[in-house]
Design an enzyme around this catalytic site. Structure first.
Site, PDB file in Angstrom:
ATOM      1  N   HIS A  95      -3.389  -3.354  -2.265  1.00 42.17           N
ATOM      2  CA  HIS A  95      -2.159  -4.016  -2.741  1.00 42.17           C
ATOM      3  C   HIS A  95      -2.451  -5.478  -3.128  1.00 42.17           C
ATOM      4  CE1 HIS A  95       2.066  -5.148  -2.841  1.00 42.17           C
ATOM      5  NE2 HIS A  95       2.440  -3.937  -2.547  1.00 42.17           N
ATOM      6  N   GLU A 150      -2.214  -3.235  -8.508  1.00 33.33           N
ATOM      7  CA  GLU A 150      -2.647  -2.522  -7.301  1.00 33.33           C
ATOM      8  C   GLU A 150      -3.322  -1.192  -7.647  1.00 33.33           C
ATOM      9  OE1 GLU A 150       1.048  -2.009  -5.238  1.00 33.33           O
ATOM     10  OE2 GLU A 150       1.750  -3.972  -5.882  1.00 33.33           O
TER      11      GLU A 150
HETATM   12  O1  TA6 Z   1       3.630  -2.125  -4.496  1.00 33.65           O
HETATM   13  C1  TA6 Z   1       4.944  -2.359  -4.875  1.00 33.65           C
HETATM   14  C2  TA6 Z   1       5.847  -2.136  -3.678  1.00 33.65           C
HETATM   15  O2  TA6 Z   1       5.873  -0.778  -3.308  1.00 33.65           O
HETATM   16  C3  TA6 Z   1       7.237  -2.675  -4.035  1.00 33.65           C
HETATM   17  O3  TA6 Z   1       8.162  -1.624  -4.170  1.00 33.65           O
HETATM   18  C4  TA6 Z   1       7.552  -3.601  -2.850  1.00 33.65           C
HETATM   19  O4  TA6 Z   1       8.155  -2.866  -1.813  1.00 33.65           O
HETATM   20  C5  TA6 Z   1       6.137  -4.079  -2.499  1.00 33.65           C
HETATM   21  O5  TA6 Z   1       5.373  -2.888  -2.548  1.00 33.65           O
HETATM   22  C6  TA6 Z   1       6.016  -4.858  -1.209  1.00 33.65           C
HETATM   23  O6  TA6 Z   1       6.261  -4.027  -0.118  1.00 33.65           O
HETATM   24  P1  TA6 Z   1       6.210  -4.705   1.358  1.00 33.65           P
HETATM   25  O7  TA6 Z   1       6.405  -3.578   2.321  1.00 33.65           O
HETATM   26  O8  TA6 Z   1       4.844  -5.368   1.490  1.00 33.65           O
HETATM   27  O9  TA6 Z   1       7.301  -5.745   1.359  1.00 33.65           O
END
Ligand code: TA6
Length: 275
Positions: free
Chosen positions: A149, A251
């Protein structure tokens, strides 16, 4: 060389211009200084309580991308304490450290499988390679989705574009999961963006406004592009209201289908960032 090996993180310094910092919490790489410039975004409001996921860096998403019924979204790998498996070592002109996470009572209570994750971080001059290996150390097969991520630091989101997605299908999570096709040569961000592109190219280009950063990937077929924009930024307590201007998440993941591992099988998923 291993510098200031504190109980919460390690810093690896290839030379004075190239170093990384990795928190044992989630094996979260929070800083990649390349040619003396920070390339990774880390929220100034990130909470380092060894409970919440660090907001920024390269959180490791495993065994599930997105919400699931077995605990916090994006799985437990990014909120567990990892350990050093191989201490930092010079290999040719790179510096490599290997971290690992194994199942324990807590993970088995959420997701009843035995596994070992091995995370190799390899710092080179102008490059950062991260290799995630998932091993099934149990006696039954399991399936998972996984993703790196990565939060990239940018000066101004208005100058950012991401390339090599033209013609690809994506799921638009901002439009209730609508299935769309990318028509643009370059993805630019001027609104909340949360898209899962499937079967993406193994080389992606992130124009940060200052330079083109290349993301090479192997066995990570999908790519999520995310920027929370104004409203969502306000809703995140560990993220400054203005921080959407200073980051973009690109990501690399294996999330469109679940990967099945039989006992003793393993799979390696690799991302290499290059300037
Ligand atoms: O990767 C994108 C995502 O799935 C978004 O939908 C948002 O939820 C982001 O991840 C961050 O998630 P988190 O649980 O780290 O706040």
């Amino acid at each position: 060389t291993l510098k200031d090996n504190m109980e919460n993180k390690i810093s690896l310094e290839l030379d004075t211009q190239n170093r990384v910092e990795i928190y044992f919490h989630g094996a979260t790489l929070t800083s990649w200084i390349c040619d003396n410039e920070e390339k990774i975004f880390l929220s100034s409001k990130s909470v380092f309580d060894n409970k919440k996921a660090i907001r920024g860096g390269i959180p490791i998403v495993f065994p599930n991308f997105g919400p699931w019924e077995k605990g916090p979204q994006h799985g437990f790998a990014r909120i567990k304490k990892w350990t050093i498996k191989d201490s930092p070592r010079k290999i040719d002109d790179t510096l490599r450290v290997v971290l690992s996470l194994k199942d324990d009572e807590e993970t088995r209570a959420l997701w009843n499988h035995k596994f070992e994750l091995e995370y190799q971080v390899i710092l080179g001059v102008k490059s950062l390679k991260t290799n995630l290996i998932v091993k099934n150390t149990g006696s039954e097969e399991f399936d998972f989705t996984a993703l790196l991520h990565t939060y990239f630091k940018v000066d101004d989101i208005g100058k950012v574009s991401v390339e090599n997605f033209k013609g690809l299908n994506y799921i638009d999570k901002v439009k209730n999961g609508a299935n769309e096709i990318e028509k643009r040569e370059a993805i630019t961000i001027d609104q909340e963006t949360d898209r899962i592109y499937a079967s993406t190219q193994n080389t992606l280009f992130i124009n940060t406004g200052n330079e083109i950063l290349t993301l090479d990937k192997n066995n990570l077929p999908d790519t999520v592009v995310w920027n929370p924009w104004i409203e969502k930024s306000k809703q995140m307590s560990d993220f400054d209201d203005e921080d959407f201007k200073r980051m973009i998440c690109v990501e690399a993941g294996k999330v469109s289908s679940r990967t099945i591992l039989k006992p003793d099988e393993q799979v390696a998923m690799t991302q290499t960032l290059k300037i």
